[in-house]
Design an enzyme around this catalytic site. Structure first.
Site, PDB file in Angstrom:
ATOM      1  N   GLU A 108      28.128  45.939  51.939  1.00 42.40           N
ATOM      2  CA  GLU A 108      28.726  45.230  51.052  1.00 42.40           C
ATOM      3  C   GLU A 108      28.841  43.893  52.545  1.00 42.40           C
ATOM      4  O   GLU A 108      28.790  42.199  51.996  1.00 42.40           O
ATOM      5  CB  GLU A 108      30.411  44.892  51.180  1.00 42.40           C
ATOM      6  CG  GLU A 108      30.248  46.278  50.177  1.00 42.40           C
ATOM      7  CD  GLU A 108      29.937  45.776  48.419  1.00 42.40           C
ATOM      8  OE1 GLU A 108      29.903  44.769  48.547  1.00 42.40           O
ATOM      9  OE2 GLU A 108      29.974  46.604  47.786  1.00 42.40           O
ATOM     10  N   GLN A 159      25.782  36.604  50.763  1.00 41.97           N
ATOM     11  CA  GLN A 159      25.183  35.300  50.696  1.00 41.97           C
ATOM     12  C   GLN A 159      23.308  36.284  50.864  1.00 41.97           C
ATOM     13  O   GLN A 159      23.172  35.233  51.074  1.00 41.97           O
ATOM     14  CB  GLN A 159      25.595  34.928  52.099  1.00 41.97           C
ATOM     15  CG  GLN A 159      26.502  35.036  52.610  1.00 41.97           C
ATOM     16  CD  GLN A 159      27.418  33.423  51.785  1.00 41.97           C
ATOM     17  OE1 GLN A 159      27.059  32.353  51.142  1.00 41.97           O
ATOM     18  NE2 GLN A 159      29.032  33.364  51.570  1.00 41.97           N
ATOM     19  N   TYR A 213      37.470  40.992  48.730  1.00 41.56           N
ATOM     20  CA  TYR A 213      36.729  41.466  48.543  1.00 41.56           C
ATOM     21  C   TYR A 213      36.175  42.845  48.631  1.00 41.56           C
ATOM     22  O   TYR A 213      36.261  43.841  47.976  1.00 41.56           O
ATOM     23  CB  TYR A 213      35.475  39.981  48.538  1.00 41.56           C
ATOM     24  CG  TYR A 213      34.811  41.042  48.402  1.00 41.56           C
ATOM     25  CD1 TYR A 213      33.732  41.573  46.264  1.00 41.56           C
ATOM     26  CD2 TYR A 213      33.315  41.724  48.341  1.00 41.56           C
ATOM     27  CE1 TYR A 213      33.391  42.103  45.777  1.00 41.56           C
ATOM     28  CE2 TYR A 213      32.210  42.163  48.038  1.00 41.56           C
ATOM     29  CZ  TYR A 213      31.437  43.235  46.643  1.00 41.56           C
ATOM     30  OH  TYR A 213      30.690  43.388  46.098  1.00 41.56           O
ATOM     31  N   ASP A 228      33.205  38.715  43.730  1.00 38.70           N
ATOM     32  CA  ASP A 228      33.145  37.759  44.885  1.00 38.70           C
ATOM     33  C   ASP A 228      32.547  37.121  43.689  1.00 38.70           C
ATOM     34  O   ASP A 228      32.551  36.733  42.396  1.00 38.70           O
ATOM     35  CB  ASP A 228      31.644  38.423  44.955  1.00 38.70           C
ATOM     36  CG  ASP A 228      30.627  39.500  43.961  1.00 38.70           C
ATOM     37  OD1 ASP A 228      30.995  39.667  42.541  1.00 38.70           O
ATOM     38  OD2 ASP A 228      29.731  40.005  44.489  1.00 38.70           O
ATOM     39  N   CYS A 241      23.095  42.132  26.939  1.00 40.70           N
ATOM     40  CA  CYS A 241      24.050  42.322  27.468  1.00 40.70           C
ATOM     41  C   CYS A 241      25.062  43.544  26.844  1.00 40.70           C
ATOM     42  O   CYS A 241      25.180  43.440  25.827  1.00 40.70           O
ATOM     43  CB  CYS A 241      25.068  41.055  27.785  1.00 40.70           C
ATOM     44  SG  CYS A 241      26.666  41.277  28.193  1.00 40.70           S
TER      45      CYS A 241
HETATM   46 FE1  SF4 Z   1      27.122  37.261  30.422  1.00 39.60          FE
HETATM   47 FE2  SF4 Z   1      26.415  37.020  28.075  1.00 39.60          FE
HETATM   48 FE3  SF4 Z   1      27.132  39.072  28.747  1.00 39.60          FE
HETATM   49 FE4  SF4 Z   1      28.604  37.404  27.809  1.00 39.60          FE
HETATM   50  S1  SF4 Z   1      27.214  37.808  27.187  1.00 39.60           S
HETATM   51  S2  SF4 Z   1      28.979  38.435  29.556  1.00 39.60           S
HETATM   52  S3  SF4 Z   1      27.366  35.480  29.143  1.00 39.60           S
HETATM   53  S4  SF4 Z   1      25.573  38.106  29.412  1.00 39.60           S
END
Ligand code: SF4
Length: 329
Positions: free
Chosen positions: A37, A42, A118, A136, A200
Site C-alpha cells: 500500500e 503515487q 486510507y 483513494d 463494467c
Molecule cells: Fe465507471 Fe462506467 Fe462502471 Fe460507471 S459504468 S462505474 S462510469 S466504468
C-alpha cells in the site's frame, strides 16, 4: 447507485473472477500488505513490482526493516520517489518491533508513522477483516460516478462526504475484498479518461452512466499550476569515482541522499563541457536539468568522491538520470 446489496454482489463476483494476480493479494501478512500500500501511493503497479520483491528479500519483516541502516533502506527505495514514505516505514517498523507484533486494530494501525486514513483502512480490512472503507483516488472516481456526484474531490469537505458514501457501500462481511474490488474497478475499467462502461460489472448501478456523464466525472478543480525551474549540474570524475554532495539531514525532501553539485557550487571547475539535458518533475515543479562535465583537482568542502554505482549509496533520481546521460552509470 440504486441498490447497495446489488452493487456489492456484482462487484465482488466480478473481482473474484477477474482480479489481477498480484503478490500482495496472496497474503494476509499485514507487513507485506502495508508495504504494498505504501509503495503503490503515487506509483504504478508495474513500477512497484520489482521494488516490492527486492525490498521483501532484503527486509522480510518489520524487525529486519527496523534494524537496518537508514541509508540501506533509502537505497532500496531509490527510484520510487517520495522518500519520506521509506523513512516513515522504518520508524513505524521500529515501533512494531518494540511492540513485538503488528497492531491488529484500526486505531493502533492509524497511529503508526506515515499511515493515513486510507492505508490504515486498507491494512485493517485486508489483513484483519475489519470493516473500514479505504478511499483513494480510484475509489473517489468510482463513487463520484456511481452516485453521479458533482462534488469537487479536491475539497476536504467533499472528501469527507465520499468517505461516508464509501463506508455505506462497504460490504461488512468481506471488507478486504470489497475495498480491493472498488480499487481494481477504478484501476482497470472505471478509468479517468474513457471509462470502459460496456465491460463494467456495476453498470446497472451507475447513475453517471445512466445519465451519459461518466466521462465528465469526477470534478476536480485545479489548484496548482506547474512551475518551471532550471538546474545545471556537474559530473566530475576522479578515476572510477564521482564528486557528490549529501543533502542536509533536515532537507524537506530526500534528506541524506547524495546528489551532483551544481555549477554554482564549483567556481574552480575547468574544461567545462555541456553533455545534454533532460526534464524531471518533482511534485509541482518541472526542472530543465542541464548536465555538464568538467575537471577539478580537489573536492570542495561538503562534497566527496564516491562510487556512484555502489547500491548502498542513495542517489537522487535527478543525479541517477544525469550520471546515466553522462555514461557514468
Ligand atoms: Fe465507471 Fe462506467 Fe462502471 Fe460507471 S459504468 S462505474 S462510469 S466504468
Amino acid at each position: 447507485m440504486t441498490s447497495v446489496s446489488q452493487f456489492r454482489k456484482l462487484l465482488l463476483r466480478w473481482y473474484r473472477a477477474s482480479r489481477r494476480d498480484l503478490p500482495w493479494r496472496n497474503t494476509r501478512d499485514p507487513y507485506k500488505i502495508w508495504l504494498s500500500e505504501i509503495m503503490l501511493q503515487q506509483t504504478r503497479v508495474e513500477t512497484v513490482l520489482p521494488y516490492y520483491h527486492a525490498f521483501l528479500r532484503r527486509f522480510p519483516d518489520a524487525a529486519a526493516l527496523a534494524s537496518a541502516p537508514e541509508s540501506e533502506v533509502l537505497a532500496m527505495w531509490a527510484g520510487l520517489g517520495y522518500y519520506s514514505r521509506a523513512r516513515n516505514m522504518q520508524r513505524a517498523a521500529q515501533k512494531i518491533a518494540e511492540a513485538g507484533a503488528f497492531p491488529a486494530d484500526h486505531p493502533c494501525i492509524r497511529r503508526l508513522p506515515g499511515i493515513g486514513d486510507y492505508t490504515a483502512a486498507a491494512v485493517a480490512s485486508i489483513a484483519f477483516d475489519l470493516p473500514y472503507a479505504a478511499v483513494d483516488g480510484n475509489v473517489l472516481r468510482v463513487l463520484a460516478r456511481v452516485h453521479n456526484d458533482d462534488g469537487d474531490i479536491g475539497s476536504p469537505v467533499i472528501r469527507r462526504r465520499f468517505q461516508i458514501l464509501a463506508q455505506e457501500a462497504l460490504d461488512p462481511r468481506h471488507p478486504g475484498d470489497f475495498n480491493q474490488a472498488v480499487m481494481e474497478l477504478g484501476a482497470t475499467l472505471c478509468l479517468p479518461r474513457n471509462p470502459r462502461c460496456l465491460l463494467c460489472p456495476v453498470q446497472s448501478q451507475c447513475a453517471a452512466h445512466a445519465g451519459g456523464r461518466a466521462g465528465e466525472l469526477p470534478i476536480k478543480i485545479k489548484r496548482h499550476q506547474p512551475r518551471q525551474d532550471a538546474l545545471s549540474v556537474a559530473v566530475v570524475s576522479h578515476g572510477d569515482r564521482v564528486l557528490l554532495r549529501q543533502r542536509p539531514a533536515d532537507a524537506a525532501r530526500m534528506a541524506g541522499f547524495w546528489e551532483l553539485p551544481e555549477l554554482t557550487d564549483l567556481p574552480s571547475l575547468s574544461h567545462l563541457r555541456p553533455h545534454g539535458s533532460f526534464r524531471h518533475t518533482i511534485v509541482h515543479t518541472t526542472f530543465e536539468v542541464n548536465v555538464f562535465t568538467g575537471g577539478l583537482k580537489r573536492a570542495p568542502k561538503g562534497t566527496a568522491w564516491l562510487h556512484a554505482a555502489d547500491p548502498s549509496i542513495p542517489l537522487t533520481t535527478i543525479t541517477r538520470k544525469a550520471l546515466a546521460l553522462a555514461g557514468v552509470i
